[in-house]
Design a protein around this motif. Structure first.
Motif, PDB file in Angstrom:
ATOM      1  N   HIS A 155       4.742   0.116  -0.189  1.00  0.00           N
ATOM      2  CA  HIS A 155       5.446  -0.681   0.821  1.00  0.00           C
ATOM      3  C   HIS A 155       4.538  -1.742   1.431  1.00  0.00           C
ATOM      4  O   HIS A 155       3.317  -1.695   1.291  1.00  0.00           O
ATOM      5  CB  HIS A 155       6.054   0.225   1.903  1.00  0.00           C
ATOM      6  N   ASP A 187       0.673   5.058   2.098  1.00  0.00           N
ATOM      7  CA  ASP A 187      -0.084   5.663   3.189  1.00  0.00           C
ATOM      8  C   ASP A 187      -0.857   6.858   2.633  1.00  0.00           C
ATOM      9  O   ASP A 187      -0.321   7.616   1.826  1.00  0.00           O
ATOM     10  CB  ASP A 187       0.863   6.107   4.314  1.00  0.00           C
ATOM     11  N   HIS A 203       0.846  -1.198   0.000  1.00  0.00           N
ATOM     12  CA  HIS A 203       0.000   0.000   0.000  1.00  0.00           C
ATOM     13  C   HIS A 203       0.877   1.241   0.000  1.00  0.00           C
ATOM     14  O   HIS A 203       2.084   1.149   0.226  1.00  0.00           O
ATOM     15  CB  HIS A 203      -0.892   0.012   1.255  1.00  0.00           C
TER      16      HIS A 203
HETATM   17 FE   LIG Z   1       2.138   2.057   5.647  1.00  0.00          FE
END
Ligand SMILES: [Fe+2]
Ligand SMILES: O=C(O)CCC(=O)C(=O)O
Length: 461
Positions: free
Chosen positions: A390, A335, A333
Protein backbone atom coordinates in the motif's frame (compact mmCIF):
# COMPACT_ATOMS: atom_id res chain seq x y z
CA UNK A 1 27.61 37.45 -19.62
CA UNK A 2 27.93 34.94 -16.80
CA UNK A 3 26.42 35.12 -13.40
CA UNK A 4 28.94 35.34 -10.59
CA UNK A 5 28.97 32.31 -8.35
CA UNK A 6 27.92 34.33 -5.36
CA UNK A 7 24.50 34.76 -6.93
CA UNK A 8 23.94 31.06 -7.05
CA UNK A 9 21.98 29.48 -4.28
CA UNK A 10 22.67 25.79 -4.15
CA UNK A 11 19.15 24.60 -3.56
CA UNK A 12 19.39 21.69 -5.87
CA UNK A 13 21.85 20.25 -8.26
CA UNK A 14 21.22 22.61 -11.15
CA UNK A 15 22.01 21.29 -14.58
CA UNK A 16 22.80 24.83 -15.72
CA UNK A 17 21.82 28.36 -14.86
CA UNK A 18 20.98 31.34 -17.04
CA UNK A 19 21.44 35.04 -16.34
CA UNK A 20 18.40 37.27 -16.40
CA UNK A 21 19.46 40.45 -18.09
CA UNK A 22 17.49 43.65 -18.16
CA UNK A 23 18.87 46.97 -19.48
CA UNK A 24 22.29 45.37 -19.68
CA UNK A 25 22.19 44.66 -15.99
CA UNK A 26 22.21 41.21 -14.46
CA UNK A 27 18.97 41.00 -12.56
CA UNK A 28 19.29 37.49 -11.40
CA UNK A 29 19.60 33.99 -12.65
CA UNK A 30 17.43 31.04 -13.38
CA UNK A 31 18.08 27.48 -12.38
CA UNK A 32 17.08 24.76 -14.66
CA UNK A 33 16.99 21.36 -13.20
CA UNK A 34 16.75 18.81 -15.92
CA UNK A 35 14.16 16.59 -14.26
CA UNK A 36 12.00 19.48 -13.19
CA UNK A 37 12.02 21.20 -16.52
CA UNK A 38 11.03 17.89 -18.06
CA UNK A 39 8.27 16.78 -15.75
CA UNK A 40 6.72 19.17 -13.30
CA UNK A 41 7.40 22.45 -15.01
CA UNK A 42 5.52 22.11 -18.25
CA UNK A 43 7.06 24.82 -20.40
CA UNK A 44 10.53 26.20 -20.42
CA UNK A 45 9.52 29.89 -20.91
CA UNK A 46 6.98 29.58 -18.12
CA UNK A 47 9.68 28.24 -15.85
CA UNK A 48 11.99 31.04 -16.92
CA UNK A 49 9.54 33.63 -15.76
CA UNK A 50 9.02 31.85 -12.49
CA UNK A 51 12.34 31.83 -10.77
CA UNK A 52 14.62 34.74 -10.11
CA UNK A 53 17.65 35.20 -8.00
CA UNK A 54 17.98 38.84 -7.24
CA UNK A 55 21.52 40.21 -6.94
CA UNK A 56 20.63 42.60 -4.14
CA UNK A 57 20.10 39.57 -1.97
CA UNK A 58 23.78 38.70 -2.27
CA UNK A 59 23.14 35.50 -4.09
CA UNK A 60 21.55 33.70 -1.22
CA UNK A 61 17.92 33.68 -2.16
CA UNK A 62 15.78 31.67 -4.45
CA UNK A 63 12.58 33.47 -5.28
CA UNK A 64 9.81 31.36 -6.59
CA UNK A 65 6.93 33.42 -7.90
CA UNK A 66 4.26 32.21 -10.21
CA UNK A 67 2.98 34.45 -12.96
CA UNK A 68 -0.43 34.56 -11.35
CA UNK A 69 1.09 35.56 -8.01
CA UNK A 70 2.95 38.43 -9.65
CA UNK A 71 -0.15 39.57 -11.49
CA UNK A 72 -2.60 39.23 -8.65
CA UNK A 73 -0.33 41.05 -6.22
CA UNK A 74 0.69 43.63 -8.77
CA UNK A 75 4.20 43.09 -7.57
CA UNK A 76 7.03 45.45 -8.34
CA UNK A 77 10.70 44.91 -7.90
CA UNK A 78 10.71 46.10 -4.29
CA UNK A 79 7.87 43.94 -3.16
CA UNK A 80 9.42 41.00 -4.95
CA UNK A 81 12.59 41.50 -2.98
CA UNK A 82 10.61 41.74 0.23
CA UNK A 83 8.75 38.57 -0.60
CA UNK A 84 11.94 36.81 -1.54
CA UNK A 85 13.44 37.77 1.80
CA UNK A 86 10.57 36.10 3.57
CA UNK A 87 11.17 33.01 1.47
CA UNK A 88 14.85 33.22 2.12
CA UNK A 89 14.60 31.91 5.66
CA UNK A 90 17.14 29.17 6.02
CA UNK A 91 15.38 26.08 4.73
CA UNK A 92 14.09 23.89 7.53
CA UNK A 93 15.16 20.30 7.67
CA UNK A 94 14.22 17.25 9.63
CA UNK A 95 17.27 15.42 10.85
CA UNK A 96 16.82 11.70 10.59
CA UNK A 97 18.89 9.15 12.42
CA UNK A 98 19.21 5.66 11.05
CA UNK A 99 21.37 2.64 11.52
CA UNK A 100 23.39 1.81 8.43
CA UNK A 101 24.29 -1.65 7.16
CA UNK A 102 27.34 -1.75 9.38
CA UNK A 103 25.31 -0.93 12.47
CA UNK A 104 26.49 2.68 12.71
CA UNK A 105 24.05 5.42 13.62
CA UNK A 106 24.02 7.94 10.78
CA UNK A 107 22.16 11.19 10.19
CA UNK A 108 20.53 12.47 7.01
CA UNK A 109 18.40 15.55 6.36
CA UNK A 110 15.16 16.09 4.52
CA UNK A 111 13.08 19.29 4.18
CA UNK A 112 10.11 19.85 6.47
CA UNK A 113 7.18 19.50 4.06
CA UNK A 114 4.84 21.68 6.07
CA UNK A 115 7.40 24.50 6.06
CA UNK A 116 7.82 24.30 2.29
CA UNK A 117 4.08 24.78 1.95
CA UNK A 118 3.98 27.55 4.52
CA UNK A 119 6.54 29.52 2.52
CA UNK A 120 4.25 29.55 -0.48
CA UNK A 121 5.93 26.84 -2.50
CA UNK A 122 4.52 26.71 -6.02
CA UNK A 123 6.45 23.87 -7.54
CA UNK A 124 7.60 20.58 -6.24
CA UNK A 125 11.29 20.55 -5.24
CA UNK A 126 13.32 17.98 -7.13
CA UNK A 127 13.74 15.71 -4.11
CA UNK A 128 9.99 15.11 -4.02
CA UNK A 129 9.55 14.69 -7.74
CA UNK A 130 8.81 11.10 -8.79
CA UNK A 131 8.38 9.47 -12.12
CA UNK A 132 4.62 9.83 -12.34
CA UNK A 133 3.32 7.06 -10.07
CA UNK A 134 0.60 4.88 -11.57
CA UNK A 135 -2.81 6.37 -10.78
CA UNK A 136 -5.44 4.58 -8.72
CA UNK A 137 -8.68 3.36 -10.16
CA UNK A 138 -11.79 3.61 -8.12
CA UNK A 139 -13.95 0.61 -8.80
CA UNK A 140 -16.85 0.77 -6.40
CA UNK A 141 -18.06 -2.73 -7.15
CA UNK A 142 -14.62 -4.08 -6.38
CA UNK A 143 -14.45 -2.07 -3.17
CA UNK A 144 -17.66 -3.64 -1.93
CA UNK A 145 -15.72 -6.82 -1.25
CA UNK A 146 -13.54 -4.91 1.24
CA UNK A 147 -15.67 -5.68 4.23
CA UNK A 148 -17.04 -3.40 6.90
CA UNK A 149 -16.99 -5.73 9.91
CA UNK A 150 -19.23 -5.01 12.87
CA UNK A 151 -17.15 -5.99 15.86
CA UNK A 152 -20.22 -6.19 18.08
CA UNK A 153 -21.25 -9.23 16.05
CA UNK A 154 -17.94 -10.95 16.78
CA UNK A 155 -18.59 -11.03 20.52
CA UNK A 156 -19.20 -14.50 22.01
CA UNK A 157 -22.56 -13.17 23.28
CA UNK A 158 -23.71 -12.17 19.78
CA UNK A 159 -26.43 -14.06 17.96
CA UNK A 160 -24.66 -17.25 16.70
CA UNK A 161 -25.87 -17.08 13.13
CA UNK A 162 -24.99 -13.41 12.61
CA UNK A 163 -21.66 -14.08 14.36
CA UNK A 164 -20.91 -16.95 11.94
CA UNK A 165 -21.80 -14.71 9.00
CA UNK A 166 -19.54 -11.91 10.29
CA UNK A 167 -16.64 -14.37 10.74
CA UNK A 168 -17.17 -15.56 7.18
CA UNK A 169 -17.05 -11.98 5.87
CA UNK A 170 -13.98 -11.29 7.99
CA UNK A 171 -12.13 -14.27 6.52
CA UNK A 172 -13.17 -13.35 2.98
CA UNK A 173 -11.97 -9.74 3.22
CA UNK A 174 -8.77 -10.64 5.08
CA UNK A 175 -7.87 -13.33 2.55
CA UNK A 176 -8.75 -11.25 -0.45
CA UNK A 177 -7.53 -7.77 0.54
CA UNK A 178 -5.34 -8.24 3.63
CA UNK A 179 -7.49 -5.51 5.15
CA UNK A 180 -10.98 -4.65 6.29
CA UNK A 181 -12.83 -1.85 8.03
CA UNK A 182 -14.30 -2.25 11.49
CA UNK A 183 -17.24 -0.53 13.11
CA UNK A 184 -18.63 -1.34 16.54
CA UNK A 185 -15.04 -1.06 17.81
CA UNK A 186 -13.98 0.30 21.18
CA UNK A 187 -13.19 3.85 20.03
CA UNK A 188 -16.24 6.06 20.46
CA UNK A 189 -16.80 8.89 17.98
CA UNK A 190 -16.01 11.66 20.50
CA UNK A 191 -12.63 10.02 21.18
CA UNK A 192 -11.92 9.88 17.43
CA UNK A 193 -12.81 13.57 17.25
CA UNK A 194 -10.47 14.39 20.15
CA UNK A 195 -7.71 12.39 18.47
CA UNK A 196 -8.13 14.44 15.31
CA UNK A 197 -8.13 17.62 17.36
CA UNK A 198 -4.87 16.98 19.25
CA UNK A 199 -3.21 15.79 16.08
CA UNK A 200 -4.12 18.93 14.18
CA UNK A 201 -3.23 21.11 17.16
CA UNK A 202 0.24 19.56 17.24
CA UNK A 203 0.93 19.95 13.54
CA UNK A 204 -0.42 23.49 13.49
CA UNK A 205 2.20 24.63 16.01
CA UNK A 206 5.11 26.54 14.54
CA UNK A 207 8.14 24.45 13.69
CA UNK A 208 10.00 25.79 16.72
CA UNK A 209 7.07 24.97 18.98
CA UNK A 210 6.81 21.47 17.56
CA UNK A 211 10.49 20.91 18.13
CA UNK A 212 10.34 22.27 21.65
CA UNK A 213 7.28 20.14 22.35
CA UNK A 214 8.85 16.80 21.43
CA UNK A 215 11.96 15.33 23.00
CA UNK A 216 14.96 13.99 21.18
CA UNK A 217 14.93 10.56 19.56
CA UNK A 218 18.37 10.90 18.10
CA UNK A 219 19.49 7.29 18.41
CA UNK A 220 16.21 5.61 17.58
CA UNK A 221 15.44 4.57 14.05
CA UNK A 222 12.26 6.05 12.58
CA UNK A 223 10.82 7.56 15.75
CA UNK A 224 10.14 11.17 16.67
CA UNK A 225 8.95 14.27 14.87
CA UNK A 226 10.34 14.30 11.37
CA UNK A 227 10.27 11.88 8.51
CA UNK A 228 10.66 8.14 8.16
CA UNK A 229 13.00 6.06 6.08
CA UNK A 230 15.54 8.64 4.99
CA UNK A 231 18.81 6.88 4.36
CA UNK A 232 20.68 9.45 2.30
CA UNK A 233 20.50 13.05 1.12
CA UNK A 234 20.05 11.98 -2.49
CA UNK A 235 17.04 9.80 -1.94
CA UNK A 236 13.58 10.74 -3.22
CA UNK A 237 11.32 11.89 -0.43
CA UNK A 238 7.71 11.34 0.53
CA UNK A 239 5.32 14.26 0.85
CA UNK A 240 4.67 13.77 4.56
CA UNK A 241 5.76 14.97 7.98
CA UNK A 242 5.16 12.57 10.81
CA UNK A 243 5.30 12.17 14.54
CA UNK A 244 6.14 8.58 15.43
CA UNK A 245 6.14 7.32 18.99
CA UNK A 246 6.55 4.13 20.91
CA UNK A 247 3.60 3.95 23.26
CA UNK A 248 4.16 0.50 24.77
CA UNK A 249 6.17 -0.51 26.69
CA UNK A 250 6.64 2.82 28.38
CA UNK A 251 9.91 4.22 27.14
CA UNK A 252 10.85 6.26 30.20
CA UNK A 253 13.43 3.56 30.83
CA UNK A 254 15.25 4.65 27.66
CA UNK A 255 15.40 8.19 28.95
CA UNK A 256 13.27 9.49 26.11
CA UNK A 257 10.80 12.26 26.53
CA UNK A 258 8.45 10.70 24.06
CA UNK A 259 5.29 12.68 24.19
CA UNK A 260 4.63 16.15 22.83
CA UNK A 261 4.12 18.52 25.74
CA UNK A 262 1.85 20.70 23.61
CA UNK A 263 -1.08 20.46 23.22
CA UNK A 264 -1.32 19.39 26.84
CA UNK A 265 -4.06 16.85 26.21
CA UNK A 266 -2.10 15.12 23.44
CA UNK A 267 -0.83 12.35 25.70
CA UNK A 268 -4.06 11.51 27.58
CA UNK A 269 -6.07 11.47 24.37
CA UNK A 270 -3.64 9.31 22.41
CA UNK A 271 -3.20 6.94 25.37
CA UNK A 272 -6.94 6.53 25.65
CA UNK A 273 -7.19 5.86 21.94
CA UNK A 274 -4.34 3.32 22.06
CA UNK A 275 -5.89 1.50 24.98
CA UNK A 276 -9.19 1.07 23.12
CA UNK A 277 -7.56 0.17 19.80
CA UNK A 278 -5.33 -2.40 21.52
CA UNK A 279 -8.35 -4.15 22.97
CA UNK A 280 -9.79 -4.28 19.46
CA UNK A 281 -6.53 -5.78 18.17
CA UNK A 282 -6.75 -8.54 20.78
CA UNK A 283 -10.34 -9.31 19.84
CA UNK A 284 -9.46 -9.43 16.14
CA UNK A 285 -6.36 -11.53 16.73
CA UNK A 286 -8.69 -14.18 18.20
CA UNK A 287 -11.48 -13.76 15.67
CA UNK A 288 -9.15 -13.99 12.67
CA UNK A 289 -7.78 -17.49 13.31
CA UNK A 290 -11.27 -18.64 14.23
CA UNK A 291 -12.54 -17.25 10.94
CA UNK A 292 -9.72 -19.08 9.15
CA UNK A 293 -10.67 -22.34 10.95
CA UNK A 294 -7.48 -22.27 13.02
CA UNK A 295 -7.15 -22.58 16.78
CA UNK A 296 -8.61 -19.38 18.26
CA UNK A 297 -5.65 -18.51 20.50
CA UNK A 298 -2.97 -19.53 18.04
CA UNK A 299 -2.10 -15.94 16.94
CA UNK A 300 -2.53 -14.11 20.22
CA UNK A 301 -0.45 -16.63 22.18
CA UNK A 302 2.52 -15.55 20.06
CA UNK A 303 2.30 -12.11 21.71
CA UNK A 304 3.56 -13.35 25.11
CA UNK A 305 4.71 -11.89 27.42
CA UNK A 306 2.21 -9.14 26.66
CA UNK A 307 3.94 -6.74 29.07
CA UNK A 308 6.70 -6.58 26.44
CA UNK A 309 4.68 -6.33 23.26
CA UNK A 310 5.37 -3.29 21.13
CA UNK A 311 2.88 -0.63 20.14
CA UNK A 312 4.12 2.18 17.91
CA UNK A 313 1.97 5.02 16.69
CA UNK A 314 2.75 7.05 13.58
CA UNK A 315 0.81 10.28 13.12
CA UNK A 316 1.01 11.25 9.47
CA UNK A 317 0.41 14.72 8.10
CA UNK A 318 0.19 15.17 4.33
CA UNK A 319 -0.04 18.90 3.49
CA UNK A 320 -1.63 19.93 0.17
CA UNK A 321 0.86 19.21 -2.58
CA UNK A 322 1.61 21.50 -5.57
CA UNK A 323 2.11 18.57 -7.93
CA UNK A 324 0.32 15.49 -6.57
CA UNK A 325 0.49 13.56 -9.82
CA UNK A 326 4.30 13.52 -9.63
CA UNK A 327 4.66 12.82 -5.94
CA UNK A 328 3.93 10.20 -3.35
CA UNK A 329 2.71 10.79 0.21
CA UNK A 330 4.08 7.53 1.55
CA UNK A 331 6.02 5.20 -0.72
CA UNK A 332 4.60 1.74 -1.42
CA UNK A 333 5.33 -0.67 1.40
CA UNK A 334 3.94 -3.37 3.60
CA UNK A 335 3.82 -2.81 7.35
CA UNK A 336 6.33 -4.83 9.35
CA UNK A 337 3.73 -5.11 12.13
CA UNK A 338 1.41 -7.96 12.98
CA UNK A 339 -1.65 -5.72 12.72
CA UNK A 340 -1.98 -2.03 11.84
CA UNK A 341 -5.02 -0.01 12.82
CA UNK A 342 -5.41 3.06 10.64
CA UNK A 343 -7.56 6.02 11.64
CA UNK A 344 -8.48 8.45 8.86
CA UNK A 345 -10.22 11.76 9.47
CA UNK A 346 -12.73 14.12 7.86
CA UNK A 347 -13.44 11.60 5.10
CA UNK A 348 -10.18 12.57 3.37
CA UNK A 349 -8.99 9.60 1.34
CA UNK A 350 -5.42 8.91 0.31
CA UNK A 351 -4.61 5.31 1.14
CA UNK A 352 -4.24 3.09 -1.92
CA UNK A 353 -3.68 -0.63 -2.14
CA UNK A 354 -2.27 -2.70 -4.97
CA UNK A 355 -4.67 -5.43 -5.97
CA UNK A 356 -4.27 -7.64 -9.01
CA UNK A 357 -1.76 -5.23 -10.47
CA UNK A 358 -3.93 -2.13 -10.06
CA UNK A 359 -3.92 0.56 -7.42
CA UNK A 360 -7.26 0.89 -5.68
CA UNK A 361 -8.13 3.84 -3.49
CA UNK A 362 -9.60 2.92 -0.10
CA UNK A 363 -12.57 4.88 1.20
CA UNK A 364 -12.45 6.74 4.52
CA UNK A 365 -15.83 6.02 6.14
CA UNK A 366 -16.49 8.20 9.14
CA UNK A 367 -15.92 6.52 12.49
CA UNK A 368 -14.64 3.27 10.96
CA UNK A 369 -11.10 2.05 11.52
CA UNK A 370 -9.13 0.28 8.83
CA UNK A 371 -7.34 -2.88 9.95
CA UNK A 372 -4.35 -3.75 7.78
CA UNK A 373 -2.47 -7.04 7.97
CA UNK A 374 1.25 -6.64 8.55
CA UNK A 375 4.01 -9.01 7.46
CA UNK A 376 4.04 -10.77 10.85
CA UNK A 377 0.37 -11.67 10.41
CA UNK A 378 1.14 -12.96 6.94
CA UNK A 379 3.72 -15.25 8.53
CA UNK A 380 1.40 -16.37 11.36
CA UNK A 381 -1.42 -17.14 8.94
CA UNK A 382 1.00 -19.03 6.69
CA UNK A 383 0.31 -16.61 3.86
CA UNK A 384 -3.48 -16.89 3.93
CA UNK A 385 -3.76 -13.26 5.02
CA UNK A 386 -1.19 -11.46 2.90
CA UNK A 387 0.06 -8.03 3.99
CA UNK A 388 -1.16 -5.58 1.33
CA UNK A 389 1.29 -3.50 -0.70
CA UNK A 390 0.00 0.00 0.00
CA UNK A 391 0.89 3.66 -0.36
CA UNK A 392 -0.58 7.04 0.54
CA UNK A 393 -1.11 9.78 -2.03
CA UNK A 394 -1.30 13.52 -1.35
CA UNK A 395 -3.90 15.83 -2.80
CA UNK A 396 -3.62 19.26 -4.41
CA UNK A 397 -6.09 21.04 -2.19
CA UNK A 398 -6.78 18.98 0.93
CA UNK A 399 -4.50 18.27 3.82
CA UNK A 400 -4.78 14.79 5.29
CA UNK A 401 -4.09 13.36 8.71
CA UNK A 402 -3.90 9.71 9.61
CA UNK A 403 -2.87 7.71 12.66
CA UNK A 404 -1.33 4.29 12.13
CA UNK A 405 -1.06 2.09 15.21
CA UNK A 406 1.34 -0.82 14.76
CA UNK A 407 0.69 -3.79 17.03
CA UNK A 408 3.61 -6.19 17.41
CA UNK A 409 4.64 -9.18 19.55
CA UNK A 410 7.59 -8.61 21.92
CA UNK A 411 10.90 -8.05 20.11
CA UNK A 412 12.44 -11.29 21.39
CA UNK A 413 9.37 -13.41 20.64
CA UNK A 414 9.74 -16.04 18.00
CA UNK A 415 6.69 -16.21 15.79
CA UNK A 416 5.80 -18.72 13.12
CA UNK A 417 3.06 -19.98 10.85
CA UNK A 418 -0.01 -21.70 12.21
CA UNK A 419 -0.98 -24.50 9.92
CA UNK A 420 -4.46 -26.02 10.16
CA UNK A 421 -4.42 -29.41 11.95
CA UNK A 422 -6.06 -31.64 9.40
CA UNK A 423 -5.50 -29.43 6.35
CA UNK A 424 -2.35 -31.14 5.18
CA UNK A 425 -0.91 -27.69 4.39
CA UNK A 426 2.82 -27.21 4.80
CA UNK A 427 4.46 -24.14 6.36
CA UNK A 428 5.45 -21.65 3.68
CA UNK A 429 7.24 -19.38 6.18
CA UNK A 430 9.90 -20.14 8.75
CA UNK A 431 9.89 -18.99 12.33
CA UNK A 432 11.41 -15.54 12.84
CA UNK A 433 12.44 -13.49 15.84
CA UNK A 434 10.31 -10.34 15.71
CA UNK A 435 13.12 -7.82 16.16
CA UNK A 436 15.25 -9.53 13.52
CA UNK A 437 12.36 -9.41 11.09
CA UNK A 438 11.63 -5.74 11.73
CA UNK A 439 15.30 -4.73 11.51
CA UNK A 440 15.64 -6.60 8.25
CA UNK A 441 12.51 -5.09 6.77
CA UNK A 442 13.73 -1.54 7.48
CA UNK A 443 16.76 -2.12 5.29
CA UNK A 444 14.40 -2.73 2.36
CA UNK A 445 12.26 0.38 2.40
CA UNK A 446 11.58 1.47 -1.17
CA UNK A 447 12.69 -1.87 -2.57
CA UNK A 448 10.48 -3.84 -4.95
CA UNK A 449 7.03 -5.13 -4.18
CA UNK A 450 6.87 -7.34 -1.07
CA UNK A 451 10.64 -7.67 -0.78
CA UNK A 452 10.92 -7.74 3.05
CA UNK A 453 8.76 -10.84 3.54
CA UNK A 454 11.12 -12.90 1.39
CA UNK A 455 13.32 -13.01 4.49
CA UNK A 456 10.81 -15.36 6.11
CA UNK A 457 9.76 -17.41 3.09
CA UNK A 458 10.82 -21.01 2.85
CA UNK A 459 12.32 -21.47 -0.58
CA UNK A 460 10.41 -24.05 -2.63
CA UNK A 461 12.70 -27.00 -3.28
FE1 LIG B 1 1.55 1.36 6.12
O1 LIG C 1 -1.76 7.50 5.82
C1 LIG C 1 -2.13 6.44 5.36
O2 LIG C 1 -3.24 6.26 4.88
C2 LIG C 1 -1.20 5.26 5.32
C3 LIG C 1 -0.28 5.22 6.48
C4 LIG C 1 0.59 4.01 6.44
O3 LIG C 1 0.50 3.18 5.58
C5 LIG C 1 1.62 3.86 7.47
O4 LIG C 1 1.81 4.78 8.29
O5 LIG C 1 2.27 2.78 7.47
Amino acid sequence: MTVPDKFVYPVMKAMFCLPLVHNKEVRGCVYLHQRESRTCVPQFPHYLSNIFIIPELKGTTLVDLSQSQIKSHNWNRRSMIRHSQSLAQPQSFHEVSFVDEEGRTMTARGPVVQELVRHGLQQLPARFLRDAPPPALVDHRELESMALIDMAKLSPEADPSSRAEELRRLAASAESWGMFFVTGHGVPLPLMASLAEVLKAFFMLSLEEKRASVGSYKDIDNLGYGRSFVKSEDQKLDWVDRLAMRVHPNQDSLGLRLWPQTPVDFRPVVEKYVEAARRDCDILLQALPEALMLERQSFLEQFQPCSELIVNVRNNYYPPCPCPSSSVGLSPHTDASAVTVLAQFDGVQGLEVLRRGRWVRAPAPEGALLVVAGDLLEIMSNGRVASPWHRAMPSADRERFSVALFYNPPPRAEIGPVVGGGSGAKPVYRKVVVEDYVKNSYTFFNAGEKTPIKYAKIEAN
